[in-house]
Design a protein around this motif. Structure first.
Motif, short mmCIF file in Angstrom:
data_model
loop_
_atom_site.label_atom_id
_atom_site.label_comp_id
_atom_site.label_asym_id
_atom_site.label_seq_id
_atom_site.Cartn_x
_atom_site.Cartn_y
_atom_site.Cartn_z
N THR A 239 0.81 -1.22 0.00
CA THR A 239 0.00 0.00 0.00
C THR A 239 0.84 1.27 0.00
OG1 THR A 239 -0.13 -0.06 2.43
CG2 THR A 239 -1.91 -1.13 1.21
N LEU A 242 0.59 3.21 -3.23
CA LEU A 242 -0.79 3.67 -3.39
C LEU A 242 -1.07 4.88 -2.49
CD1 LEU A 242 -2.68 0.25 -3.41
CD2 LEU A 242 -1.51 1.42 -5.27
N LEU A 243 -0.50 4.88 -1.30
CA LEU A 243 -0.63 6.04 -0.43
C LEU A 243 0.04 7.26 -1.03
CD1 LEU A 243 -0.03 4.46 3.10
CD2 LEU A 243 -2.04 5.75 2.40
N ALA A 304 -7.48 4.33 5.17
CA ALA A 304 -8.51 4.43 4.13
C ALA A 304 -9.43 5.63 4.37
CB ALA A 304 -9.34 3.14 4.08
N THR A 366 2.70 -6.09 -4.18
CA THR A 366 2.78 -4.74 -4.74
C THR A 366 2.19 -4.71 -6.14
OG1 THR A 366 4.75 -4.22 -3.42
CG2 THR A 366 4.33 -2.85 -5.35
N TRP A 369 -1.74 -5.29 -5.83
CA TRP A 369 -2.45 -4.12 -5.32
C TRP A 369 -2.36 -2.94 -6.29
CZ3 TRP A 369 -3.16 -7.83 -2.06
CH2 TRP A 369 -4.19 -7.72 -1.11
N ALA A 373 -5.72 -1.22 -7.50
CA ALA A 373 -5.92 0.23 -7.45
C ALA A 373 -6.31 0.78 -8.81
CB ALA A 373 -4.64 0.91 -6.95
N PRO A 378 -7.09 3.96 -5.53
CA PRO A 378 -6.13 3.69 -4.45
C PRO A 378 -6.77 3.59 -3.08
CG PRO A 378 -5.86 5.91 -5.34
CD PRO A 378 -6.78 5.20 -6.25
N ALA A 381 -8.28 0.12 -2.62
CA ALA A 381 -7.23 -0.88 -2.49
C ALA A 381 -6.58 -0.82 -1.10
CB ALA A 381 -6.18 -0.68 -3.58
N ILE A 382 -6.37 0.39 -0.59
CA ILE A 382 -5.81 0.55 0.75
C ILE A 382 -6.76 -0.02 1.80
CG2 ILE A 382 -5.17 2.26 2.50
CD1 ILE A 382 -4.18 4.02 0.12
N ALA A 385 -6.61 -3.85 1.83
CA ALA A 385 -5.42 -4.32 2.55
C ALA A 385 -5.60 -4.19 4.05
CB ALA A 385 -4.19 -3.53 2.09
#
Length: 414
Positions: A239, A242-243, A304, A366, A369, A373, A378, A381-382, A385
């Motif tokens: 994540t 994505l963050l 999230a 990775t 995800w 995403a 994103p 997806a976060i 997780a």
């Protein structure tokens, strides 16, 4: 059991070598993606491939290193891995100065450094077990863990400032020099290290490549810890990019806010690692490891719900501080537990299997995800997780097992 216990001159040199290389790695944080973007003008796909391929290919190359390192003196192996990392990293600014730097070279260097990292960690774990008495292993691992988190707090901001003033190659050179200094520190330890005795055939057999996995999967408590660590680390690391996309894109955080949000909470890692010996002395190894393992799974789902502005920044820092504090407590206890429950002549293969599996899982998750995403966004997806992490405490062992004693170690070798 206290963090101030003196562990001797030899451990002091080992710790000093770890400190200097950790700070060098902290300074270099994010340097390769930055070089790929700013110098080689690479796109997002190439940058993602650089991060994933380094871990995945490095893990694959490291598989035969476990049994190879197991029956060799560990300190020379550690020195060699430091020198390999130093030479590999120095090739990047050298090629840049000659106008010959390419994305392929960055990829090769990333693989070389990842492979050497795995071999070094495995050899250092075995070396530490022979250097420090069993009752001091947690104190030693706690000092390594606190060093890692301190370097994470200090290194990236300093590295970012150095890159801003002197260019993206600066921190690569600094990290290369840190590995050279680490090698010199390891040489200064002195003393003699007996060559490990090898039973059976002198040559490496194909079956030995899987010995580390066989031992872990057959062990009643290491097996669930192994799967727990792989899944937790994989979900947390998957994540991270994505963050970055969420915070720097739709939420409009400035780069300095993004750096602050993840660097400042790393103080929690220092807190957790310093508390580990005291808490274990009071409550016991298994109870502390289980509790910290449960608590660290509860934090990431909060990411999230991050929103723009100061409230979002505060939320990220609170969540990250809680997560990192629990990780700083859990990691040294796990490292000590793993050494306590592994025979001396299987430590390297066990640690190699653990690191290879973790690196491969992080690379795979990775990629998965990133695809998730792309399909859902994103934030979703976060959140997925985070929800999956809430189930990971089910993988933690419920019962405590006593460490191996001499007779058990002898029996495990037959």
């Amino acid at each position: 059991m206290t963090g101030r216990r003196a562990l001797g001159r030899q451990f002091g040199w080992l710790w000093a070598a770890f400190v200097v290389s950790s700070y060098g790695t902290g300074l270099r944080f994010g340097a390769f993606p930055m070089i790929a973007v700013l110098v080689l003008h690479s796109g997002p796909t190439q940058v993602a491939a650089l991060a994933a391929a380094g871990r995945a290919v490095g893990a694959l190359v490291a598989v035969p290193l476990g049994p190879w390192v197991e029956f060799r003196r560990k300190r020379p192996v550690m020195v060699a891995m430091d020198l390999i990392r130093c030479a590999a990293l120095l090739s990047v600014p050298a090629a840049f100065a000659l106008g010959r730097l390419s994305f392929a070279q960055l990829l090769v260097v990333s693989v070389a450094v990842a492979t050497a990292d795995i071999a070094f960690r495995a050899a250092s774990g075995a070396y530490l077990k022979g250097l420090v008495p069993p009752e001091d292993l947690l104190v030693a691992n706690g000092r390594f863990e606190s060093t890692t988190w301190t370097a994470t707090v200090v290194g990236p901001p300093l590295g970012g400032a150095a890159i801003g003033m002197f260019g993206p190659m600066t921190t690569v050179v600094a990290d290369a020099v840190s590995y050279l200094l680490s090698a010199l520190g390891l040489r200064a330890i002195g003393g003699t290290e007996p060559r490990p005795a090898r039973a059976g055939a002198a040559r490496l057999r194909a079956g030995e490549l899987l010995e580390g996995w066989r031992y872990v999967l057959a062990h009643a408590t290491l097996r669930p810890l192994f799967f727990n660590a792989i899944v937790v680390n994989g979900l947390i690391m998957a994540t991270e990019p994505l963050l970055a996309v969420l915070l720097l894109g739709p939420l409009g955080f400035a780069p300095w806010q993004y750096g602050l949000a993840f660097a400042a909470p790393c103080v929690g890692g220092l807190v957790g690692s310093r508390l580990a010996p005291r808490l274990v002395a009071r409550f016991g190894q298994h109870k502390v490891m289980f509790s910290a393992g449960v608590l660290r799974a509860c934090w990431p789902v909060g990411l999230a719900f991050v929103r723009p502005g100061v409230p979002g920044l505060v939320l990220i820092m609170v969540v990250q501080f809680g997560l990192v504090t629990c990780c700083g407590l859990f990691n040294p206890v796990l490292a000590t537990y793993r050494l306590d429950h592994t025979p001396s002549d299987r430590v390297v293969r066990t640690l190699t299997a653990w690191s290879v599996s973790s690196s491969a899982a992080i690379a795979a998750m990775t990629a998965v995800w990133g695809l998730l995403a792309a399909l859902t966004g994103p934030r979703t997806a976060i959140a997925v997780a985070g929800v999956l992490l809430l189930a990971t405490p089910l993988l933690l062992p419920r019962r405590e097992h006593a460490p191996l004693d001499t007779r058990e170690q002898a029996a495990s070798l037959t």
